[in-house]
Design a protein around this motif. Structure first.
Motif, short mmCIF file in Angstrom:
data_model
loop_
_atom_site.label_atom_id
_atom_site.label_comp_id
_atom_site.label_asym_id
_atom_site.label_seq_id
_atom_site.Cartn_x
_atom_site.Cartn_y
_atom_site.Cartn_z
N PHE A 131 1.66 6.79 -6.66
CA PHE A 131 0.51 7.63 -6.99
C PHE A 131 0.81 9.09 -6.67
O PHE A 131 0.56 9.98 -7.49
N LEU A 132 1.34 9.35 -5.50
CA LEU A 132 1.66 10.72 -5.08
C LEU A 132 2.68 11.35 -6.03
O LEU A 132 2.50 12.48 -6.48
N ASP A 133 3.73 10.61 -6.35
CA ASP A 133 4.76 11.13 -7.26
C ASP A 133 4.18 11.45 -8.64
O ASP A 133 4.47 12.49 -9.21
N GLU A 134 3.37 10.53 -9.16
CA GLU A 134 2.79 10.74 -10.48
C GLU A 134 1.80 11.90 -10.49
O GLU A 134 1.80 12.70 -11.42
N GLU A 135 0.98 12.00 -9.47
CA GLU A 135 0.01 13.09 -9.40
C GLU A 135 0.71 14.43 -9.22
O GLU A 135 0.34 15.42 -9.84
N THR A 136 1.72 14.46 -8.38
CA THR A 136 2.47 15.69 -8.15
C THR A 136 3.16 16.13 -9.44
O THR A 136 3.11 17.30 -9.82
N PHE A 178 0.84 -1.20 0.00
CA PHE A 178 0.00 0.00 0.00
C PHE A 178 0.88 1.26 0.00
O PHE A 178 0.61 2.21 -0.72
N PHE A 179 1.95 1.23 0.80
CA PHE A 179 2.85 2.38 0.88
C PHE A 179 3.51 2.63 -0.47
O PHE A 179 3.59 3.76 -0.94
N THR A 180 3.98 1.57 -1.10
CA THR A 180 4.63 1.69 -2.40
C THR A 180 3.66 2.27 -3.41
O THR A 180 3.99 3.22 -4.13
#
Length: 109
Positions: free
Chosen positions: A92-97, A85-87
């Motif tokens: 997701f966070l990196d791609e969205e940012t 889940f963390f990975t």
């Protein structure tokens, strides 16, 4: 359908248990090593009762397990796959940012 609903109910309970920044931090510590409550307290700004409450939530859903040795209680991760889940969340966070930054840069041209 009722069996599927109960699966979704359980997954929702797991998600709810993970839906707190302090519990996520605790889970990362516990995933690295078997650790006692006091060692977790020492790595956070929270008192023992707060950490114990969070650990109780993680334990009640089955994410972590514990063993008592003398006066200390040691926690460990019960199902290491939960760390996937963390990975996923970090990707997701990196791609969205990145996507939002690219859109902002395009708009500013």
């Amino acid at each position: 359908m009722s069996e599927k609903c109960s699966d979704y109910d359980f997954i929702a309970q797991v998600a709810k248990a993970l839906a707190h920044p302090t519990r996520l931090f605790i889970l990362e510590l516990v995933a690295r090593e078997r650790i006692c409550v006091q060692d977790i307290v020492d790595k956070t700004p929270y008192d023992q009762s707060t950490i114990s409450k969070h650990l109780s939530i993680l334990s009640s859903i089955g994410i972590v397990s514990y063993e008592k040795e003398g006066q200390k209680i040691y926690y460990s991760i019960k199902h290491p796959c939960i760390m996937n889940f963390f990975t996923c969340a970090r990707v997701f966070l990196d791609e969205e940012t990145s996507s939002k930054q690219n859109m902002l840069n395009y708009c500013l041209r």
